[in-house]
Design a protein around this motif. Structure first.
Motif, PDB file in Angstrom:
ATOM      1  N   ASN A  98       0.807  -1.223   0.000  1.00 49.91           N
ATOM      2  CA  ASN A  98       0.000   0.000   0.000  1.00 49.91           C
ATOM      3  C   ASN A  98       0.841   1.274   0.000  1.00 49.91           C
ATOM      4  O   ASN A  98       0.323   2.349  -0.185  1.00 49.91           O
TER       5      ASN A  98
ATOM      6  N   ARG B  31      -3.170   7.739  -6.106  1.00 51.09           N
ATOM      7  CA  ARG B  31      -2.996   7.871  -4.669  1.00 51.09           C
ATOM      8  C   ARG B  31      -2.601   9.297  -4.311  1.00 51.09           C
ATOM      9  O   ARG B  31      -1.688   9.876  -4.910  1.00 51.09           O
ATOM     10  N   SER B  49      -5.559   8.729   0.444  1.00 47.60           N
ATOM     11  CA  SER B  49      -6.659   8.239  -0.385  1.00 47.60           C
ATOM     12  C   SER B  49      -6.076   7.475  -1.558  1.00 47.60           C
ATOM     13  O   SER B  49      -5.242   8.002  -2.294  1.00 47.60           O
ATOM     14  N   LYS B  53     -13.083   6.835  -3.929  1.00 53.36           N
ATOM     15  CA  LYS B  53     -14.002   6.325  -2.906  1.00 53.36           C
ATOM     16  C   LYS B  53     -13.281   5.809  -1.667  1.00 53.36           C
ATOM     17  O   LYS B  53     -13.921   5.169  -0.803  1.00 53.36           O
ATOM     18  N   ASP B  54     -11.993   6.047  -1.583  1.00 56.05           N
ATOM     19  CA  ASP B  54     -11.189   5.491  -0.499  1.00 56.05           C
ATOM     20  C   ASP B  54     -10.500   6.609   0.279  1.00 56.05           C
ATOM     21  O   ASP B  54      -9.690   7.344  -0.283  1.00 56.05           O
ATOM     22  N   ASN B  56      -8.548   7.341   4.113  1.00 53.32           N
ATOM     23  CA  ASN B  56      -8.007   6.671   5.285  1.00 53.32           C
ATOM     24  C   ASN B  56      -7.322   7.661   6.203  1.00 53.32           C
ATOM     25  O   ASN B  56      -6.647   8.585   5.732  1.00 53.32           O
TER      26      ASN B  56
END
Lengths: 113, 115
Positions: A98, B31, B49, B53-54, B56
């Motif tokens: 990630n 990102r 992000s 839709k994400d 964090n």
């Protein structure tokens, strides 16, 4: 979460000498370790990175070494020049893919002419 | 050149005011991130992000909120600014999964002073 410790916080060297900055990390799942350079008043920029499947990477006068067992990695700058003066940040990801990075607190490197 | 642009670059405001810092990018990256930089503390992640839709939370999200209006836009808000939010704020982007490097590309920074 990941914790990254960076030392020293300041480093002063003479032009032509070598400089070494060290970092340790806590998350054994971390697998990506970049180094960023931030010149005064500028944005941070990536200078070199290393992945956990290699122990060393070099790019001209800079190199990074990684010891996964000890969870530490280091930046080595040889033949330092005044333009190397900047703040250097190490970072480690939180594992997986990630790329969420945790940064060290930075090292202010001053290269004296 | 493709870049990451932050506005405003400098802002002075008063305690209790609402502030929005905006970030737009032409890199085509999925990102986006907001970092805070304080002297001697490095770069601390506020929010990130990975797509529209994400959203964090990062290490220091309290007192902040974000909005990902589009793939290219990511805004940071301080609903009621306080003096200890005085800092240099950086927006950053990175390419998505499947790309060999996780390089972050930073904007030029937004210096916020809360009086």
């Amino acid at each position: 979460g990941e914790n990254v410790e960076q030392h020293p916080s300041t480093l002063s060297v003479q032009e032509g000498d070598s400089a070494v900055i060290k970092c340790t990390y806590s998350d054994s799942a971390s697998n990506y370790f970049p180094w960023y350079k931030q010149e005064l008043g500028k944005r941070p920029q990536l200078i070199i990175d290393i992945r956990s499947n290699v122990g060393e990477k070099k790019d001209q006068r800079i190199a990074v070494t990684l010891n996964k067992t000890a969870k530490h990695f280091s930046l080595h700058i040889t033949e330092t020049q005044p333009e190397d003066s900047a703040v250097y940040f190490c970072a480690a990801n939180s594992g997986g893919s990630n790329y969420k990075l945790t940064f060290g607190k930075g090292t202010l490197l001053t290269v004296n002419p | 050149d493709a870049d990451v642009t932050q506005t405003p670059r400098n802002r002075i405001t008063k305690t209790g005011k609402r502030i929005m810092l905006e970030c737009s990018q032409t890199k085509g990256h999925d990102r986006m991130y907001w970092y805070r930089q304080d002297p001697g503390l490095g770069l601390q992640l506020i929010y990130y992000s990975f797509d529209v839709k994400d959203i964090n939370k990062g290490e220091i999200s309290d007192g902040y909120s974000v909005s990902r209006q589009a793939q290219a836009k990511f805004s940071l808000s301080l609903e009621s600014a306080i003096p200890n939010q005085t800092a240099l704020y950086f927006c950053a982007t990175s390419a998505g999964a499947g790309v060999s490097t996780g390089e972050l590309f930073f904007g030029e920074g937004s210096r916020l002073t809360v009086l």
